[in-house]
Design a protein around this motif. Structure first.
Motif, PDB file in Angstrom:
ATOM      1  N   THR A   1      87.508  54.939  15.535  1.00 40.87           N
ATOM      2  CA  THR A   1      88.123  54.528  14.276  1.00 40.87           C
ATOM      3  C   THR A   1      89.646  54.539  14.331  1.00 40.87           C
ATOM      4  OG1 THR A   1      88.045  56.784  13.405  1.00 40.87           O
ATOM      5  CG2 THR A   1      86.153  55.359  12.926  1.00 40.87           C
ATOM      6  N   TRP A   2      90.232  54.948  15.438  1.00 43.41           N
ATOM      7  CA  TRP A   2      91.688  54.991  15.559  1.00 43.41           C
ATOM      8  C   TRP A   2      92.205  53.559  15.696  1.00 43.41           C
ATOM      9  CZ3 TRP A   2      95.019  58.686  14.591  1.00 43.41           C
ATOM     10  CH2 TRP A   2      96.351  58.542  15.012  1.00 43.41           C
ATOM     11  N   ASN A   3      93.100  53.167  14.837  1.00 38.99           N
ATOM     12  CA  ASN A   3      93.641  51.812  14.849  1.00 38.99           C
ATOM     13  C   ASN A   3      94.607  51.641  16.020  1.00 38.99           C
ATOM     14  OD1 ASN A   3      95.368  49.539  14.386  1.00 38.99           O
ATOM     15  ND2 ASN A   3      94.655  49.499  12.291  1.00 38.99           N
ATOM     16  N   GLN A   4      94.314  50.697  16.884  1.00 42.41           N
ATOM     17  CA  GLN A   4      95.139  50.442  18.058  1.00 42.41           C
ATOM     18  C   GLN A   4      95.941  49.148  17.954  1.00 42.41           C
ATOM     19  OE1 GLN A   4      93.538  51.024  21.937  1.00 42.41           O
ATOM     20  NE2 GLN A   4      92.175  52.648  21.291  1.00 42.41           N
ATOM     21  N   ASP A   5      96.025  48.578  16.770  1.00 49.22           N
ATOM     22  CA  ASP A   5      96.729  47.309  16.618  1.00 49.22           C
ATOM     23  C   ASP A   5      98.176  47.376  17.108  1.00 49.22           C
ATOM     24  OD1 ASP A   5      96.859  44.538  15.725  1.00 49.22           O
ATOM     25  OD2 ASP A   5      98.202  45.313  14.167  1.00 49.22           O
ATOM     26  N   ALA A   6      98.907  48.408  16.730  1.00 48.71           N
ATOM     27  CA  ALA A   6     100.312  48.521  17.158  1.00 48.71           C
ATOM     28  C   ALA A   6     100.404  48.642  18.674  1.00 48.71           C
ATOM     29  CB  ALA A   6     100.982  49.721  16.487  1.00 48.71           C
ATOM     30  N   TYR A   7      99.473  49.362  19.291  1.00 45.29           N
ATOM     31  CA  TYR A   7      99.476  49.495  20.746  1.00 45.29           C
ATOM     32  C   TYR A   7      99.216  48.138  21.411  1.00 45.29           C
ATOM     33  CZ  TYR A   7      98.679  54.426  19.515  1.00 45.29           C
ATOM     34  OH  TYR A   7      98.745  55.684  18.981  1.00 45.29           O
TER      35      TYR A   7
ATOM     36  N   PRO B   1     106.149  46.604  17.626  1.00 46.27           N
ATOM     37  CA  PRO B   1     105.783  47.935  17.158  1.00 46.27           C
ATOM     38  C   PRO B   1     105.846  48.939  18.303  1.00 46.27           C
ATOM     39  CG  PRO B   1     103.844  46.577  17.380  1.00 46.27           C
ATOM     40  CD  PRO B   1     105.035  45.691  17.643  1.00 46.27           C
ATOM     41  N   GLN B   2     106.165  50.153  17.964  1.00 51.61           N
ATOM     42  CA  GLN B   2     106.186  51.227  18.959  1.00 51.61           C
ATOM     43  C   GLN B   2     105.690  52.500  18.266  1.00 51.61           C
ATOM     44  OE1 GLN B   2     109.939  52.515  20.772  1.00 51.61           O
ATOM     45  NE2 GLN B   2     108.989  52.034  22.737  1.00 51.61           N
ATOM     46  N   GLN B   3     104.390  52.552  18.095  1.00 52.24           N
ATOM     47  CA  GLN B   3     103.765  53.683  17.409  1.00 52.24           C
ATOM     48  C   GLN B   3     103.654  54.868  18.355  1.00 52.24           C
ATOM     49  OE1 GLN B   3     100.146  52.924  15.215  1.00 52.24           O
ATOM     50  NE2 GLN B   3      99.241  54.765  16.077  1.00 52.24           N
ATOM     51  N   ARG B   4     104.202  55.989  17.949  1.00 49.88           N
ATOM     52  CA  ARG B   4     104.018  57.253  18.658  1.00 49.88           C
ATOM     53  C   ARG B   4     103.626  58.268  17.598  1.00 49.88           C
ATOM     54  NH1 ARG B   4     104.197  53.676  21.559  1.00 49.88           N
ATOM     55  NH2 ARG B   4     105.360  53.436  23.495  1.00 49.88           N
TER      56      ARG B   4
ATOM     57  N   ALA C   1      92.693  43.949  23.482  1.00 54.38           N
ATOM     58  CA  ALA C   1      92.625  43.448  22.109  1.00 54.38           C
ATOM     59  C   ALA C   1      91.266  43.686  21.473  1.00 54.38           C
ATOM     60  CB  ALA C   1      92.957  41.959  22.078  1.00 54.38           C
ATOM     61  N   ALA C   2      90.239  43.900  22.278  1.00 54.06           N
ATOM     62  CA  ALA C   2      88.889  44.021  21.745  1.00 54.06           C
ATOM     63  C   ALA C   2      88.533  45.428  21.301  1.00 54.06           C
ATOM     64  CB  ALA C   2      87.888  43.558  22.801  1.00 54.06           C
ATOM     65  N   VAL C   3      89.329  46.410  21.606  1.00 54.29           N
ATOM     66  CA  VAL C   3      88.953  47.794  21.320  1.00 54.29           C
ATOM     67  C   VAL C   3      89.519  48.301  20.012  1.00 54.29           C
ATOM     68  CG1 VAL C   3      88.618  48.422  23.727  1.00 54.29           C
ATOM     69  CG2 VAL C   3      90.855  48.711  22.696  1.00 54.29           C
ATOM     70  N   ALA C   4      88.815  49.259  19.453  1.00 54.63           N
ATOM     71  CA  ALA C   4      89.265  50.118  18.366  1.00 54.63           C
ATOM     72  C   ALA C   4      89.600  49.460  17.036  1.00 54.63           C
ATOM     73  CB  ALA C   4      90.447  50.959  18.813  1.00 54.63           C
ATOM     74  N   PRO C   5      88.625  48.836  16.389  1.00 57.66           N
ATOM     75  CA  PRO C   5      88.878  48.420  15.008  1.00 57.66           C
ATOM     76  C   PRO C   5      88.903  49.648  14.110  1.00 57.66           C
ATOM     77  CG  PRO C   5      86.589  48.055  15.579  1.00 57.66           C
ATOM     78  CD  PRO C   5      87.283  48.526  16.834  1.00 57.66           C
TER      79      PRO C   5
ATOM     80  N   GLY D   1      93.884  50.712   1.700  1.00 54.86           N
ATOM     81  CA  GLY D   1      94.220  49.313   1.940  1.00 54.86           C
ATOM     82  C   GLY D   1      95.043  49.106   3.186  1.00 54.86           C
ATOM     83  N   ALA D   2      96.300  48.732   3.034  1.00 56.31           N
ATOM     84  CA  ALA D   2      97.139  48.355   4.176  1.00 56.31           C
ATOM     85  C   ALA D   2      97.446  49.565   5.059  1.00 56.31           C
ATOM     86  CB  ALA D   2      98.447  47.751   3.676  1.00 56.31           C
ATOM     87  N   LEU D   3      97.516  49.285   6.344  1.00 61.22           N
ATOM     88  CA  LEU D   3      97.884  50.323   7.299  1.00 61.22           C
ATOM     89  C   LEU D   3      99.370  50.587   7.212  1.00 61.22           C
ATOM     90  CD1 LEU D   3      95.905  49.032  10.380  1.00 61.22           C
ATOM     91  CD2 LEU D   3      95.405  51.065   9.048  1.00 61.22           C
TER      92      LEU D   3
END
Length: 126
Positions: free
Chosen positions: A99-105, A38-41, A7-11, A22-24
């Motif tokens: 900078t890659w958003n990892q929220d979905a992961y 979510p299942q981001q690929r 959870a701490a990585v990649a804001p 704005g929104a992702l």
């Protein structure tokens, strides 16, 4: 705990393609037992060159967890070795492409961890 590390990585940094406007974009969702997650690929041509291998590894490991999820209602979904590999892959991806958003992961990994705990609750220690 591994998910805390994950959870701490990649804001998302300002100016990154994922942060503009704005929104992702909403990650595609998968569902299991009436719950969606979510299942981001990411298509390879949309991955940043600097982090392609690391992000693909992370997505591949999450695919392994999904395979366990759908294999049977009792199969291991997110055993500790896979959870650790996902956390390490996320950390490596963040190191090369911060900078890659990892929220979905992170949310997908949390879903698998919760399902693993539901399927295989920790045994009380004596």
């Amino acid at each position: 705990m591994l998910l805390a590390l994950f959870a701490a990585v990649a804001p998302v940094a300002a100016g990154h393609a994922q942060a503009r406007g704005g929104a992702l974009p909403e990650a595609p969702a998968a569902s299991y037992r009436g719950q969606s997650f979510p299942q981001q690929r990411t298509p390879i041509e949309q991955l940043p060159l600097g982090g392609q291998a690391e992000i693909l590894r992370l997505e591949t490991l999450l695919d392994q967890a999904y395979a366990g999820l759908t294999a049977s209602p009792t199969a291991a979904v997110f055993p500790p070795i896979l959870a650790e590999a996902v956390a390490q892959a996320a950390e490596q991806a963040a190191a090369v492409e911060p900078t890659w958003n990892q929220d979905a992961y992170r949310r997908e990994a949390a879903f698998y961890a919760a399902e693993e705990a539901r399927r295989h609750p920790a045994k009380p220690q004596r």
